[in-house]
Design a protein around this motif. Structure first.
Motif, mmCIF file in Angstrom:
data_model
loop_
_atom_site.group_PDB
_atom_site.id
_atom_site.type_symbol
_atom_site.label_atom_id
_atom_site.label_comp_id
_atom_site.label_asym_id
_atom_site.label_seq_id
_atom_site.Cartn_x
_atom_site.Cartn_y
_atom_site.Cartn_z
ATOM 1 N N ALA A 109 43.007 20.191 45.941
ATOM 2 C CA ALA A 109 42.456 18.834 45.827
ATOM 3 C C ALA A 109 43.326 17.808 46.522
ATOM 4 N N ALA A 110 44.590 18.111 46.684
ATOM 5 C CA ALA A 110 45.492 17.192 47.384
ATOM 6 C C ALA A 110 45.348 17.304 48.895
ATOM 7 N N ARG A 111 44.681 18.365 49.366
ATOM 8 C CA ARG A 111 44.617 18.630 50.811
ATOM 9 C C ARG A 111 43.219 18.540 51.419
ATOM 10 N N ASP A 112 42.199 18.911 50.638
ATOM 11 C CA ASP A 112 40.854 19.046 51.188
ATOM 12 C C ASP A 112 39.892 18.030 50.580
ATOM 13 N N PRO A 113 38.855 17.656 51.336
ATOM 14 C CA PRO A 113 37.839 16.743 50.778
ATOM 15 C C PRO A 113 37.119 17.408 49.593
ATOM 16 N N LEU A 114 36.791 16.625 48.589
ATOM 17 C CA LEU A 114 36.150 17.148 47.389
ATOM 18 C C LEU A 114 34.851 17.910 47.666
ATOM 19 N N PRO A 115 33.941 17.374 48.502
ATOM 20 C CA PRO A 115 32.711 18.139 48.763
ATOM 21 C C PRO A 115 32.991 19.514 49.393
ATOM 22 N N THR A 116 34.020 19.592 50.224
ATOM 23 C CA THR A 116 34.382 20.871 50.836
ATOM 24 C C THR A 116 34.838 21.858 49.775
ATOM 25 N N ILE A 117 35.656 21.403 48.846
ATOM 26 C CA ILE A 117 36.155 22.268 47.774
ATOM 27 C C ILE A 117 34.992 22.831 46.966
ATOM 28 N N VAL A 118 34.084 21.963 46.536
ATOM 29 C CA VAL A 118 32.963 22.387 45.696
ATOM 30 C C VAL A 118 32.004 23.282 46.469
ATOM 31 N N LEU A 119 31.686 22.912 47.705
ATOM 32 C CA LEU A 119 30.757 23.709 48.521
ATOM 33 C C LEU A 119 31.307 25.105 48.786
ATOM 34 N N LEU A 154 23.908 18.839 37.682
ATOM 35 C CA LEU A 154 24.952 18.504 36.717
ATOM 36 C C LEU A 154 26.225 19.312 36.981
ATOM 37 N N GLY A 155 26.073 20.585 37.325
ATOM 38 C CA GLY A 155 27.233 21.418 37.625
ATOM 39 C C GLY A 155 27.982 20.926 38.851
ATOM 40 N N THR A 156 27.237 20.545 39.884
ATOM 41 C CA THR A 156 27.866 20.019 41.101
ATOM 42 C C THR A 156 28.595 18.715 40.807
ATOM 43 N N ALA A 157 27.956 17.840 40.042
ATOM 44 C CA ALA A 157 28.606 16.576 39.673
ATOM 45 C C ALA A 157 29.866 16.858 38.849
ATOM 46 N N GLY A 158 29.782 17.804 37.932
ATOM 47 C CA GLY A 158 30.953 18.162 37.124
ATOM 48 C C GLY A 158 32.080 18.712 37.966
ATOM 49 N N HIS A 159 31.746 19.571 38.936
ATOM 50 C CA HIS A 159 32.777 20.132 39.818
ATOM 51 C C HIS A 159 33.423 19.048 40.669
ATOM 52 N N LEU A 160 32.627 18.118 41.157
ATOM 53 C CA LEU A 160 33.189 17.020 41.938
ATOM 54 C C LEU A 160 34.128 16.172 41.082
ATOM 55 N N CYS A 161 33.725 15.890 39.857
ATOM 56 C CA CYS A 161 34.589 15.105 38.953
ATOM 57 C C CYS A 161 35.875 15.860 38.632
ATOM 58 N N MET A 162 35.757 17.165 38.393
ATOM 59 C CA MET A 162 36.944 17.952 38.061
ATOM 60 C C MET A 162 37.901 18.008 39.250
ATOM 61 N N ALA A 163 37.360 18.217 40.449
ATOM 62 C CA ALA A 163 38.207 18.250 41.638
ATOM 63 C C ALA A 163 38.879 16.898 41.857
ATOM 64 N N TRP A 164 38.136 15.818 41.616
ATOM 65 C CA TRP A 164 38.711 14.478 41.752
ATOM 66 C C TRP A 164 39.857 14.297 40.762
ATOM 67 N N ALA A 165 39.642 14.691 39.502
ATOM 68 C CA ALA A 165 40.678 14.536 38.476
ATOM 69 C C ALA A 165 41.911 15.374 38.804
ATOM 70 N N TYR A 166 41.711 16.629 39.200
ATOM 71 C CA TYR A 166 42.850 17.496 39.503
ATOM 72 C C TYR A 166 43.598 17.033 40.750
ATOM 73 N N GLY A 167 42.952 16.268 41.596
ATOM 74 C CA GLY A 167 43.638 15.699 42.745
ATOM 75 C C GLY A 167 44.531 14.528 42.390
ATOM 76 N N ARG A 168 44.395 14.009 41.177
ATOM 77 C CA ARG A 168 45.106 12.792 40.801
ATOM 78 C C ARG A 168 46.008 12.912 39.578
ATOM 79 N N ALA A 169 45.976 14.045 38.881
ATOM 80 C CA ALA A 169 46.796 14.179 37.668
ATOM 81 C C ALA A 169 47.366 15.593 37.591
#
Length: 185
Positions: A109-119, A154-169
């Motif tokens: 999450a610190a290196r890649d764009p969130l949509p790329t991670i989830v996709l 909902l799963g995609t939105a959840g994954h995007l939120c989780m990736a965003w959170a893990y990129g910041r904490a």
């Protein structure tokens, strides 16, 4: 390559968890899944060099105590019954692989764009699990397709939120939030 490796771990998590759900009582499988924050903290320390603070350690100990309370009677089978060792191992294995996937998510999450991670995670895991899906395929009814689309969104939105959170904490700090699933369940 890191996304493909993480997808293997995610696919293993799904297989182990759903197997444990099939062979264990629901309460046992879910309670064992709540050991994942402990493994997240351990992997975050070993792989990412994180050092969880005292409040995180207290939360992990309290969470583990809660898991033990829920499982105490379930893990001591009645006379004449046997514990399902393979199911228990699968549930713990799912918690471990889930924790590992979250720590790898933190590093990506610190290196890649969130949509790329989830996709990539979902595409690679989907390819890995497709043979099992094809083997068990039954055509969904019209209403089920809408439910599946809703679950997918909902799963995609959840994954995007989780990736965003893990990129910041810190992963160990976020892992403690797994215990809020008791409330949502």
């Amino acid at each position: 390559r890191p996304h493909a490796w993480r997808s293997v771990v995610v696919a293993a998590t799904a297989l182990l968890f759903f197997y444990s759900l099939a062979v264990l009582p629901l309460a046992v499988a879910l309670a064992l899944s709540f050991t994942s924050p402990i493994f997240i903290a351990l992997f975050a320390a070993a792989i990412l060099g994180e050092r969880p603070g005292r409040s995180i350690l207290v939360a992990l100990v309290l969470g583990f105590a809660g898991v033990l309370v829920v499982l105490w009677s379930e893990l001591t089978p009645a006379a004449g019954e046997e514990a399902n060792a393979l199911g228990l191992a699968a549930a713990i294995g799912a918690a471990i692989t889930y924790a590992l996937s979250m720590v790898v998510l933190k590093s990506r999450a610190a290196r890649d764009p969130l949509p790329t991670i989830v996709l990539l995670q979902n595409s690679f895991a989907g390819l890995l699990l497709a043979p099992l899906g094809i083997w068990q395929w039954t055509a969904p009814a019209g209403g089920e397709i809408l439910v599946f689309l809703g679950i997918g969104m909902l799963g995609t939105a959840g994954h995007l939120c989780m990736a965003w959170a893990y990129g910041r904490a810190d992963a160990s700090r976020l892992g403690v939030f797994e215990y809020t699933a008791f409330v949502w369940a």
